[in-house]
Design a protein around this motif. Structure first.
Motif, mmCIF file in Angstrom:
data_model
loop_
_atom_site.group_PDB
_atom_site.id
_atom_site.type_symbol
_atom_site.label_atom_id
_atom_site.label_comp_id
_atom_site.label_asym_id
_atom_site.label_seq_id
_atom_site.Cartn_x
_atom_site.Cartn_y
_atom_site.Cartn_z
ATOM 1 N N MET A 1 0.840 -1.189 0.000
ATOM 2 C CA MET A 1 0.000 0.000 0.000
ATOM 3 C C MET A 1 0.882 1.249 0.000
ATOM 4 O O MET A 1 1.995 1.225 0.503
ATOM 5 C CB MET A 1 -0.902 0.044 1.224
ATOM 6 C CG MET A 1 -1.982 -1.024 1.248
ATOM 7 S SD MET A 1 -3.011 -0.897 2.731
ATOM 8 C CE MET A 1 -4.285 0.149 2.108
ATOM 9 N N GLU A 2 0.305 2.307 -0.477
ATOM 10 C CA GLU A 2 1.003 3.589 -0.474
ATOM 11 C C GLU A 2 1.128 4.104 0.958
ATOM 12 O O GLU A 2 0.205 3.939 1.761
ATOM 13 C CB GLU A 2 0.208 4.617 -1.284
ATOM 14 C CG GLU A 2 0.109 4.294 -2.756
ATOM 15 C CD GLU A 2 1.211 4.963 -3.541
ATOM 16 O OE1 GLU A 2 1.830 5.892 -3.007
ATOM 17 O OE2 GLU A 2 1.456 4.530 -4.670
ATOM 18 N N PRO A 3 2.234 4.716 1.294
ATOM 19 C CA PRO A 3 2.382 5.256 2.655
ATOM 20 C C PRO A 3 1.323 6.303 2.999
ATOM 21 O O PRO A 3 0.893 6.393 4.159
ATOM 22 C CB PRO A 3 3.778 5.882 2.643
ATOM 23 C CG PRO A 3 4.500 5.183 1.540
ATOM 24 C CD PRO A 3 3.471 4.826 0.529
ATOM 25 N N ILE A 5 -1.799 6.348 2.049
ATOM 26 C CA ILE A 5 -3.055 5.656 2.360
ATOM 27 C C ILE A 5 -2.996 5.081 3.772
ATOM 28 O O ILE A 5 -3.949 5.183 4.545
ATOM 29 C CB ILE A 5 -3.344 4.563 1.309
ATOM 30 C CG1 ILE A 5 -3.613 5.198 -0.047
ATOM 31 C CG2 ILE A 5 -4.519 3.706 1.737
ATOM 32 C CD1 ILE A 5 -3.757 4.201 -1.176
ATOM 33 N N VAL A 6 -1.868 4.485 4.119
ATOM 34 C CA VAL A 6 -1.703 3.913 5.456
ATOM 35 C C VAL A 6 -1.789 5.019 6.508
ATOM 36 O O VAL A 6 -2.445 4.856 7.547
ATOM 37 C CB VAL A 6 -0.359 3.161 5.560
ATOM 38 C CG1 VAL A 6 -0.090 2.727 6.986
ATOM 39 C CG2 VAL A 6 -0.343 1.973 4.626
ATOM 40 N N LEU A 7 -1.153 6.157 6.264
ATOM 41 C CA LEU A 7 -1.202 7.276 7.190
ATOM 42 C C LEU A 7 -2.622 7.814 7.328
ATOM 43 O O LEU A 7 -3.078 8.097 8.437
ATOM 44 C CB LEU A 7 -0.258 8.385 6.720
ATOM 45 C CG LEU A 7 -0.164 9.618 7.615
ATOM 46 C CD1 LEU A 7 0.388 9.236 8.986
ATOM 47 C CD2 LEU A 7 0.682 10.680 6.960
ATOM 48 N N SER A 8 -3.345 7.936 6.223
ATOM 49 C CA SER A 8 -4.721 8.435 6.268
ATOM 50 C C SER A 8 -5.623 7.493 7.051
ATOM 51 O O SER A 8 -6.436 7.944 7.866
ATOM 52 C CB SER A 8 -5.264 8.598 4.848
ATOM 53 O OG SER A 8 -4.511 9.535 4.128
ATOM 54 N N ILE A 9 -5.489 6.205 6.806
ATOM 55 C CA ILE A 9 -6.308 5.226 7.523
ATOM 56 C C ILE A 9 -5.966 5.246 9.010
ATOM 57 O O ILE A 9 -6.857 5.211 9.871
ATOM 58 C CB ILE A 9 -6.129 3.817 6.921
ATOM 59 C CG1 ILE A 9 -6.736 3.769 5.527
ATOM 60 C CG2 ILE A 9 -6.747 2.752 7.815
ATOM 61 C CD1 ILE A 9 -6.448 2.490 4.761
ATOM 62 N N SER A 10 -4.682 5.345 9.339
ATOM 63 C CA SER A 10 -4.268 5.376 10.741
ATOM 64 C C SER A 10 -4.830 6.600 11.457
ATOM 65 O O SER A 10 -5.352 6.492 12.571
ATOM 66 C CB SER A 10 -2.744 5.391 10.852
ATOM 67 O OG SER A 10 -2.204 4.228 10.264
#
Length: 43
Positions: A1-3, A5-10
């Motif tokens: 996954m794109e970093p 996207i991971v940051l947004s979800i977190s």
């Protein structure tokens, strides 16, 4: 996954968690322990 996207979800999960905890604290069983300072110092 794109970093990103991971940051947004977190951040979304953290925000929902804090909001849920605040609602639980304000209206759930722990709210019985909250004191209203205006009721404590009525004239």
């Amino acid at each position: 996954m794109e970093p990103a996207i991971v940051l947004s979800i977190s951040l979304g999960v953290i925000l929902v968690g804090i909001t849920g905890f605040g609602i639980y604290t304000a209206f759930g069983p722990p709210s019985k322990q909250l004191a209203d300072p205006f009721e404590d110092h009525e004239d």
